[in-house]
Design an enzyme around this catalytic site. Structure first.
Site, PDB file in Angstrom:
ATOM      1  N   HIS A 581      -7.147   5.106  -9.540  1.00 55.30           N
ATOM      2  CA  HIS A 581      -6.887   3.896  -8.748  1.00 55.30           C
ATOM      3  C   HIS A 581      -7.622   2.687  -9.332  1.00 55.30           C
ATOM      4  CE1 HIS A 581      -7.391   1.613  -4.674  1.00 55.30           C
ATOM      5  NE2 HIS A 581      -6.453   1.063  -5.429  1.00 55.30           N
ATOM      6  N   HIS A 586      -6.490  -1.345 -11.411  1.00 54.43           N
ATOM      7  CA  HIS A 586      -7.209  -2.598 -11.148  1.00 54.43           C
ATOM      8  C   HIS A 586      -7.877  -3.122 -12.425  1.00 54.43           C
ATOM      9  CE1 HIS A 586      -7.286  -3.062  -6.643  1.00 54.43           C
ATOM     10  NE2 HIS A 586      -6.880  -1.807  -6.724  1.00 54.43           N
ATOM     11  N   HIS A 772       0.312   1.463  -8.481  1.00 54.19           N
ATOM     12  CA  HIS A 772      -0.770   1.098  -7.560  1.00 54.19           C
ATOM     13  C   HIS A 772      -0.402   1.455  -6.123  1.00 54.19           C
ATOM     14  CE1 HIS A 772      -2.957  -1.696  -4.837  1.00 54.19           C
ATOM     15  NE2 HIS A 772      -3.977  -1.239  -5.539  1.00 54.19           N
ATOM     16  N   ASN A 776      -2.580   3.785  -3.598  1.00 60.02           N
ATOM     17  CA  ASN A 776      -3.396   2.998  -2.668  1.00 60.02           C
ATOM     18  C   ASN A 776      -3.022   3.161  -1.206  1.00 60.02           C
ATOM     19  OD1 ASN A 776      -5.430   0.635  -2.336  1.00 60.02           O
ATOM     20  ND2 ASN A 776      -3.625  -0.026  -1.188  1.00 60.02           N
ATOM     21  N   ILE A 921      -4.581  -5.534  -3.100  1.00 62.31           N
ATOM     22  CA  ILE A 921      -5.528  -5.009  -2.119  1.00 62.31           C
ATOM     23  C   ILE A 921      -6.224  -3.815  -2.748  1.00 62.31           C
ATOM     24  CG2 ILE A 921      -3.887  -3.451  -1.026  1.00 62.31           C
ATOM     25  CD1 ILE A 921      -6.705  -5.415   0.751  1.00 62.31           C
TER      26      ILE A 921
END
Length: 921
Positions: A581, A586, A772, A776, A921
């Protein structure tokens, strides 16, 4: 002369129109691509009656697509100005005529007292010339000045009159005086002489022969007192660098130079500068040695680069950057900061987090005996009764708390905030998490479906797993036969955890293994776990460093098996959060985003393609450095590796490969698929009912088709890609600066033709959107019930020789609960993943654009985008159909959760579905 004749022809049409003389203004809708295309083809000012028809059609199209657009007005004096250029002798000397601009400014719905005062001050100073000044820039060079053709400066009208308007969007106008030989406007400059910044959403220019010219700005325009100089905005028409009109070339280069900055100085929150730095701001050595953390990025600990803030070093370590702690804001370029609706959603999440952290802390401080869950009913009560009810707190006690306003505000707004929402994992079968088949199913359809691999080499020399452990569980097959028929799969967390175990297990209240779990694929197409290997670092000749458990044969072995599965889930939770993740979607995306802003002009077609997939990522990554992955932050306090979390993430980066991040390449790398040109996606899944992969391939293919259409449109031949300096600089900087520690790796894809570019862009868009989302938005639905997926463990699996073994036999469920996170750890973790799993109201999902007319100068691309959007809609229906197919047992059946994490659309909140365009987010 030709332009004068064009205006003359247009004016004669106006004169023949009986209704034109009675009309004082004509309204034109700016949104629709079809209207623009028609205007561009005709190349003249359209008669009033026709304009009204076009406006109605455009408005209808806008309503169908959910577009709320401003309108621009064209008054008759503009036409008269055009007509005056037709008088005899006018060809020798260009005449002036007026064109009008409509600017859409988005206002904050909520303003504090200071902002209100500044707004009133700006309204007053408007009258003495402290206003907003605009200037049009043409695409052609003025032969007299050798610079671009420019209009006279114009002032925004009615700012003071509209200062008290409470609407979200306010429209302002300005009138420019231009020569009749001005040509086509390609840019506009804006100087904000007010005290306060404002958010400029769009500009539409009306009155030119080419039809309306649109500028999609979406940017904060700072006051000239803070940022001297003018902001530059380019019209929506995209240009490759080599195709840039002569009048815009210098502005294109200047805008990029301004965005890159000098690499020096402390960044102000109002800056719009993109630059790189290492992760040297996670620790805070000035607070003490326990807050010291190593810098990530560099030869010793390779890591992607992050956005530079330029803050001064700490007092005790010149190589560590000083920190800004919450609630103070951390720098990201101004246009990357959350918009108001996103801020509200995130603030509500933070508020909820404070409540959920505060109450367990109180519970722990009031009674030390209540630090641990005493039974499963205690966990259930988090959703049914709520923590306040458990504590029996009264209003009098609430008033004595450090944050009574926070608590009372939440009480007044919603009683539901006092309780956790029941996570989705409990919705269909409260006890599903205990079953082996559900444990295995989540490896294919849970929140981390990207770690499972086909077992391709059985029994590595250092493994304690032997043939006798699994031979009786293979439905009559030999181990060799099961391997050859692709029946054995593994979750292997051994190598990532083992180097850290001595340090992790020395931490207070942390205990971990390096685990391997073997699964068998049965005839129904589902997996069953058949062995778990628990490894500790070797301590001399002790055989206890490795241990193998198999499914239960009696009551004692059942509890030992449950504890072993919990340790596997804890390993999985750590790798999911720190590697799959955070690192892969990110951190590894940030360099590509920074390089895109620094090297690709806003008018570059590839920038326009990537723009919605970069939204909010820099901001959420900065907030993570401030609150989540920092020393003593949420990640360290909630996950087993503790203070070594980010070092583990950095260790995983050494094995990261961009060329394996696309879905097909990743599936083949993990042995979950094999190449097969006869299949729709060019590969064959070895587990046919692999929900993440099956649904993901549909989305991957849709993205790839869309990107291929886009690339082929702008780059008909490969030489254009090689010669595109901005494109090549973007990709080179992403590698050489953004991923500097891996820049010499031979696996980096080349960028020399259309296929290369399609592959690179498809991979980036996939990672930012679907990958993602898959990793997530299931965090709370699956992890909100801590026994299903404990983020940390506090006890090892007991052995007959352990002193704890007797207490384990006497109360196995109590031992199990004591091995799980404490009440404080669990509720803090639940509050965080609840926030991280939430869609904000302004979310933009795959196949959506907030401004679908952004390619107004390119009709083919706009049409191709709507085809892509329609395909995403078809995929959503196909996923719904799959979730109702009883033959797909990993997503349909009694008590089985449907797999919806790749359903493209979603409503706001925690929904366990929805694929936003970007990592937001």
């Amino acid at each position: 002369m030709a332009l004068t004749r064009e205006f003359m022809g247009a004016f004669s049409i106006f004169e023949r129109s009986s209704s034109s003389s009675s009309s004082s203004k004509v309204l034109l809708n700016q949104s629709t691509f079809w209207q623009n295309k028609l205007l561009q083809q005709k190349k003249f000012l359209v008669p009033v009656q026709q304009r009204r028809v076009h406006s109605r059609k455009a408005g209808a199209a806008g309503v169908r697509r959910g577009i709320n657009n401003p309108v621009a007005a064209l008054s008759e004096d503009l036409v008269k100005g055009a007509a005056s250029s037709a008088v005899p002798g006018a060809a020798e000397k260009p005449v002036k005529f007026k064109v009008r601009a409509v600017l859409t400014v988005r206002k904050n719905i909520k303003e504090d007292f200071k902002e209100t005062l500044v707004n009133q001050f700006d309204a007053l100073t408007e009258k003495i010339g402290r206003n907003v000044v605009l200037e049009l820039v043409g695409t052609e060079v003025d032969p007299r000045t050798k610079g671009p053709k420019k209009s006279r400066e114009a002032v925004l009208k009615d700012w003071s009159k509209k200062s008290n308007v409470k609407a979200e969007r306010v429209h302002y106008t300005a009138e420019f005086l231009v020569d009749s030989n001005f040509g086509t406007p390609g840019a506009i400059t804006v100087a904000n002489k007010h005290q306060k910044e404002f958010f400029l959403e769009t500009i539409t220019i009306e009155g030119f022969a080419c039809g309306p010219v649109h500028f999609q700005c979406n940017s904060w325009v700072q006051s000239t007192k803070d940022h001297p100089g003018k902001r530059i905005f380019f019209a929506n028409q995209p240009y490759l660098p080599s195709e840039t009109p002569a009048g815009l070339r210098a502005l294109r280069e200047k805008e990029l130079k301004d965005i890159r900055g000098t690499g020096k100085g402390v960044r102000k929150l109002s800056d719009r500068i993109y630059d790189y730095d290492v992760y040297n701001d996670l620790g805070n050595p000035d607070r003490g040695s326990e807050f010291v953390r190593p810098s990530l990025g560099g030869e010793q600990r390779p890591y992607p680069r992050r956005c530079r803030t330029g803050r001064l070093p700490t007092d005790t370590d010149m190589h560590a950057e000083s920190r800004i702690e919450k609630p103070l804001p951390i720098y990201v370029p101004r246009d990357e900061q959350f918009e108001e609706s996103k801020q509200d959603a995130f603030s509500a999440g933070r508020l909820q987090g404070v409540l959920h952290n505060l109450i367990p802390l109180l519970k722990a401080s009031i009674s030390a005996r209540n630090q641990d869950f005493s039974g499963f009913a205690d966990i259930d009560s988090l959703y049914s009764e709520g923590l306040l009810l458990n504590l029996g707190l009264k209003d009098g006690l609430l008033k004595k708390l450090p944050l009574p306003n926070v608590v009372s505000k939440i009480q007044e707004s919603s009683q539901g905030l006092l309780k956790y929402n029941s996570p989705k994992i409990l919705s269909r079968d409260k006890f599903a998490w205990l079953r082996d088949d559900e444990f295995a199913r989540q490896a294919l359809a849970g929140v981390n479906p990207v770690s499972i691999e086909r077992l391709q080499i059985y029994g590595p020399q250092e493994s304690a797993l032997k043939e006798e452990h699994i031979i009786g569980q293979l439905d009559g097959m030999s181990v060799q036969q099961a391997l050859e028929e692709n029946k054995l799969y593994v979750l292997d967390f051994h190598d990532i955890y083992l180097p850290f175990l001595d340090r992790i297990n020395a931490l207070d209240g942390r205990k971990s293994y390096a685990t391997r779990t073997i699964f068998f694929l049965n005839s129904l197409g589902t997996l069953k776990p058949i062995a778990i290997e628990l490894s500790l670092p070797p301590s001399g000749p002790s055989p206890r460093s490795k241990r193998v458990l198999t499914p239960a044969a009696d009551a004692t072995s059942n509890w030992l098996w449950q504890l072993a599965k919990a340790h596997v889930c804890s390993n999985d939770a750590g790798v999911h959060q720190l590697v799959n993740h955070w690192l892969r979607t990110h951190a590894c995306m940030e360099p590509f985003i920074l390089a895109a802003h620094r090297q690709l002009s806003a008018m570059h077609p590839i920038y326009k393609l990537l723009d919605p997939h970069m939204r909010y990522t820099l901001e959420i990554n900065a907030l993570a450095r401030q609150n989540l992955i920092n020393a003593d932050g949420v990640i360290e306090s909630c996950f087993t590796p503790g203070r070594y979390c980010m070092e583990m993430s950095a260790a995983a980066y050494k094995n990261w490969r961009f060329d394996k991040e696309g879905l097909p390449a990743d599936l083949i790398r993990r042995g979950m698929a094999v190449p097969d040109p006869t299949q729709p996606h060019g590969l064959k899944l070895l587990i046919e009912d692999y929900p993440y992969a099956a649904d993901g391939l549909l989305i991957w293919s849709a993205i790839e088709d869309w990107v291929r259409t886009y690339v082929n449109h702008y780059y008909p031949n490969s030489s254009q890609i090689c010669d595109d300096k901005e494109l090549q600089s973007w990709y080179a900087e992403s590698i050489n600066t953004g991923h500097a520690d891996l820049r010499h790796e031979s696996w980096w894809p080349t960028l020399s033709n259309g296929d290369d570019l399609v592959s690179i862009l498809t991979t980036i868009i996939w990672l930012a959107s679907a990958q993602h989302a898959a990793l997530n938005f299931g965090q709370y639905p699956y992890g909100g019930y801590v026994p299903n997926r404990p983020p940390l463990m506090r006890r090892l699996v007991p052995d007959e020789n352990d002193p704890e073994y007797t207490s384990f036999l006497a109360g196995p469920h109590k031992y199990f609960l004591l091995a799980l996170p404490s009440v404080l750890q669990a509720t803090k973790y639940m509050a965080v993943v609840d926030t991280l799993s939430t869609h904000s109201p302004d979310e933009e999902y795959l196949g959506e654009r907030q401004q679908p007319w952004i390619w107004s100068g390119d009709g083919e691309i706009t049409e191709a985008f709507f085809e892509f959007s329609a395909e995403i809609g078809r995929i959503e229906k196909e996923i719904e159909k799959r979730n109702s197919d009883p033959s797909r047992r990993n997503r349909c059946g009694a008590g089985v959760l449907p797999y919806e994490l790749l359903v493209p659309s979603s409503e706001p909140g925690v929904t366990c579905k929805g694929v936003p365009n970007s990592v937001s987010i």
